[in-house]
Design a protein around this motif. Structure first.
Motif, PDB file in Angstrom:
ATOM      1  N   GLN A 311       0.820  -1.204   0.000  1.00  0.00           N
ATOM      2  CA  GLN A 311       0.000   0.000   0.000  1.00  0.00           C
ATOM      3  C   GLN A 311       0.861   1.263   0.000  1.00  0.00           C
ATOM      4  O   GLN A 311       0.540   2.251  -0.669  1.00  0.00           O
ATOM      5  CB  GLN A 311      -0.921  -0.009   1.236  1.00  0.00           C
ATOM      6  CG  GLN A 311      -1.981  -1.103   1.219  1.00  0.00           C
ATOM      7  CD  GLN A 311      -2.982  -0.900   0.095  1.00  0.00           C
ATOM      8  OE1 GLN A 311      -3.310   0.218  -0.301  1.00  0.00           O
ATOM      9  NE2 GLN A 311      -3.455  -2.013  -0.464  1.00  0.00           N
ATOM     10  N   ARG A 312       1.994   1.234   0.677  1.00  0.00           N
ATOM     11  CA  ARG A 312       2.869   2.409   0.694  1.00  0.00           C
ATOM     12  C   ARG A 312       3.533   2.609  -0.659  1.00  0.00           C
ATOM     13  O   ARG A 312       3.693   3.753  -1.128  1.00  0.00           O
ATOM     14  CB  ARG A 312       3.922   2.264   1.784  1.00  0.00           C
ATOM     15  CG  ARG A 312       4.748   3.523   1.991  1.00  0.00           C
ATOM     16  CD  ARG A 312       5.654   3.396   3.177  1.00  0.00           C
ATOM     17  NE  ARG A 312       6.626   2.327   3.008  1.00  0.00           N
ATOM     18  CZ  ARG A 312       7.562   2.015   3.905  1.00  0.00           C
ATOM     19  NH1 ARG A 312       7.627   2.694   5.055  1.00  0.00           N
ATOM     20  NH2 ARG A 312       8.396   1.041   3.681  1.00  0.00           N
ATOM     21  N   GLU A 313       3.916   1.493  -1.307  1.00  0.00           N
ATOM     22  CA  GLU A 313       4.507   1.624  -2.639  1.00  0.00           C
ATOM     23  C   GLU A 313       3.504   2.196  -3.628  1.00  0.00           C
ATOM     24  O   GLU A 313       3.848   3.043  -4.455  1.00  0.00           O
ATOM     25  CB  GLU A 313       5.013   0.256  -3.115  1.00  0.00           C
ATOM     26  CG  GLU A 313       6.186  -0.269  -2.309  1.00  0.00           C
ATOM     27  CD  GLU A 313       6.579  -1.676  -2.737  1.00  0.00           C
ATOM     28  OE1 GLU A 313       5.860  -2.218  -3.622  1.00  0.00           O
ATOM     29  OE2 GLU A 313       7.567  -2.220  -2.194  1.00  0.00           O
ATOM     30  N   ALA A 315       1.073   4.180  -2.912  1.00  0.00           N
ATOM     31  CA  ALA A 315       0.859   5.592  -2.590  1.00  0.00           C
ATOM     32  C   ALA A 315       2.015   6.452  -3.093  1.00  0.00           C
ATOM     33  O   ALA A 315       1.815   7.589  -3.518  1.00  0.00           O
ATOM     34  CB  ALA A 315       0.687   5.752  -1.083  1.00  0.00           C
ATOM     35  N   GLU A 316       3.226   5.902  -3.074  1.00  0.00           N
ATOM     36  CA  GLU A 316       4.379   6.679  -3.546  1.00  0.00           C
ATOM     37  C   GLU A 316       4.354   6.829  -5.070  1.00  0.00           C
ATOM     38  O   GLU A 316       4.903   7.805  -5.608  1.00  0.00           O
ATOM     39  CB  GLU A 316       5.666   6.002  -3.101  1.00  0.00           C
ATOM     40  CG  GLU A 316       5.892   6.065  -1.597  1.00  0.00           C
ATOM     41  CD  GLU A 316       7.133   5.301  -1.195  1.00  0.00           C
ATOM     42  OE1 GLU A 316       7.718   4.629  -2.089  1.00  0.00           O
ATOM     43  OE2 GLU A 316       7.520   5.367   0.005  1.00  0.00           O
ATOM     44  N   GLU A 317       3.769   5.846  -5.780  1.00  0.00           N
ATOM     45  CA  GLU A 317       3.712   5.939  -7.241  1.00  0.00           C
ATOM     46  C   GLU A 317       2.688   6.961  -7.718  1.00  0.00           C
ATOM     47  O   GLU A 317       2.741   7.394  -8.875  1.00  0.00           O
ATOM     48  CB  GLU A 317       3.371   4.560  -7.834  1.00  0.00           C
ATOM     49  CG  GLU A 317       4.469   3.526  -7.622  1.00  0.00           C
ATOM     50  CD  GLU A 317       4.059   2.168  -8.132  1.00  0.00           C
ATOM     51  OE1 GLU A 317       2.892   2.055  -8.609  1.00  0.00           O
ATOM     52  OE2 GLU A 317       4.862   1.219  -8.048  1.00  0.00           O
ATOM     53  N   GLN A 318       1.761   7.346  -6.909  1.00  0.00           N
ATOM     54  CA  GLN A 318       0.760   8.328  -7.299  1.00  0.00           C
ATOM     55  C   GLN A 318       1.419   9.701  -7.440  1.00  0.00           C
ATOM     56  O   GLN A 318       2.322  10.053  -6.681  1.00  0.00           O
ATOM     57  CB  GLN A 318      -0.368   8.380  -6.259  1.00  0.00           C
ATOM     58  CG  GLN A 318      -1.171   7.100  -6.144  1.00  0.00           C
ATOM     59  CD  GLN A 318      -1.996   6.846  -7.387  1.00  0.00           C
ATOM     60  OE1 GLN A 318      -2.358   7.778  -8.131  1.00  0.00           O
ATOM     61  NE2 GLN A 318      -2.279   5.569  -7.633  1.00  0.00           N
ATOM     62  N   ASP A 320       1.944  13.808  -7.243  1.00  0.00           N
ATOM     63  CA  ASP A 320       1.629  14.746  -6.170  1.00  0.00           C
ATOM     64  C   ASP A 320       0.336  15.483  -6.492  1.00  0.00           C
ATOM     65  O   ASP A 320       0.062  15.813  -7.651  1.00  0.00           O
ATOM     66  CB  ASP A 320       2.768  15.755  -6.003  1.00  0.00           C
ATOM     67  CG  ASP A 320       4.051  15.072  -5.547  1.00  0.00           C
ATOM     68  OD1 ASP A 320       3.937  13.975  -4.936  1.00  0.00           O
ATOM     69  OD2 ASP A 320       5.150  15.619  -5.808  1.00  0.00           O
TER      70      ASP A 320
END
Length: 339
Positions: A311-313, A315-318, A320
């Motif tokens: 889930q964190r990965e 979120a980081e790919e989204q 800004d």
């Protein structure tokens, strides 16, 4: 403040400033004291309650006034037995504060004066009078002997029954030791006997407390502590005072009895479930599920850790988020200049 006073020439009572200005005596106590001090000798033998009733001081007001007179040493009471065995309460009311020893000395001095000059005053109410001796010599009873105490004593007799001397035993009777009371009953009796220290009008004798001990024990059996029971029995007393301590306490113990404590429902112990194989990676191993899960504890924690890492990965790919000004422009469209 102006004062105007005319000294009376008759029908007055001398009042000491120590009584009039006494800080702990109420107005009822002062008026009652001065009223009795100004009475003639033929009316002084009446009980203090009769004088208070004539002044309109009754109920709790009279009890409070009498209590203050006793506490401050102006009134002394003593139970005395007369010549014929009748018990009477002798009251000594003084316009000065007396200690018990001084009151006993005054009472002894009055008794010696009466012995020297018999017939100097009439006997007080409830005091047995000494009559003239009968004509002839003493003679014994013709028929029968002395009646037993229970048959001789009337229902409203003022004197208590005679008690057997310690160490003596009547013929044909055996004194058996009293059986010990149950713990709750004994504790209830102690609570009832201790009420006299909190409120004087709740004074109970030993037999009266023993008769009510079973009712008090029921309170203790239902989870009420001794302090709580004492607080319930001594709080919110009637405004006019308690006329009968036994009747008042019996009524309150019966009608304010708390409800029975509800027993907790029996919950059966959970039965252990069968062990099942874990669906996680690695060697096959067994575990005991609690809520229908398929992974054991370590495998479940590892799976949860991997899930949050994914889930964190994501979120980081989204990308800004846009600033608020650009989002506002996208919603409202391009800005046009006024003409």
């Amino acid at each position: 403040m102006l004062r105007h006073a005319i000294a009376p020439s008759r029908r007055y009572t001398k009042a000491s400033h120590d009584v009039v200005r006494h800080p702990r005596l109420t107005s009822d106590a002062k008026i009652l004291l001065l009223y009795v001090q100004g009475l003639p000798d033929e009316l002084a033998d009446m009980p203090l309650g009769e004088h208070a009733r004539k002044l309109g001081i009754t109920g709790r007001a009279y009890q409070k006034a009498k209590e203050l007179l006793v506490v401050n040493g102006f009134l002394h009471e003593r139970r005395e037995q007369g010549v014929r065995g009748l018990w009477a309460t002798a009251q000594l009311l003084s316009n000065v504060s007396l200690t018990p020893a001084e009151a006993a000395a005054v009472r002894q001095g009055r008794a010696s004066e009466a012995a020297v000059c018999p017939g100097a005053r009439e006997p007080a109410v409830g005091e047995p009078a000494v009559g003239e001796p009968a004509v002839g010599g003493p003679a014994g009873r013709v028929v029968g002997g002395q009646l037993p105490v229970d048959e001789e004593r009337e229902k409203n007799s003022p004197h208590p029954p005679s008690e057997a001397k310690p160490g003596t035993r009547q013929e044909g009777t055996k004194q058996e030791p009293e059986a010990p009371l149950p713990p709750h009953v004994a504790e209830g009796e102690r609570v009832l006997l201790s009420l006299r220290h909190a409120r004087r009008e709740l004074y109970l004798g030993v037999k009266e407390a023993r008769a009510l001990a079973a009712l008090a024990a029921e309170w203790l059996r239902r989870g009420v502590t001794a302090a709580q029971l004492r607080r319930v029995l001594t709080s919110e007393l009637p405004d006019g005072g308690v006329r009968s301590a036994v009747g008042f306490l019996r009524y309150r113990l019966v009608h304010k009895l708390p409800e029975e404590p509800q027993s907790e429902a029996y919950a059966p112990k959970p039965t252990a479930t069968a062990m099942i194989p874990c669906a996680g990676p690695g060697d096959e191993h067994l575990f005991r599920p609690l809520r229908g899960e398929e992974l054991c504890g370590p495998c479940g924690r590892a799976e949860a850790r991997r899930f949050w890492l994914r889930q964190r990965e994501l979120a980081e790919e989204q990308p800004d988020p846009l600033p608020w000004r650009e989002r506002f422009a996208v919603v409202n469209g391009p800005r046009t200049e006024p003409c």
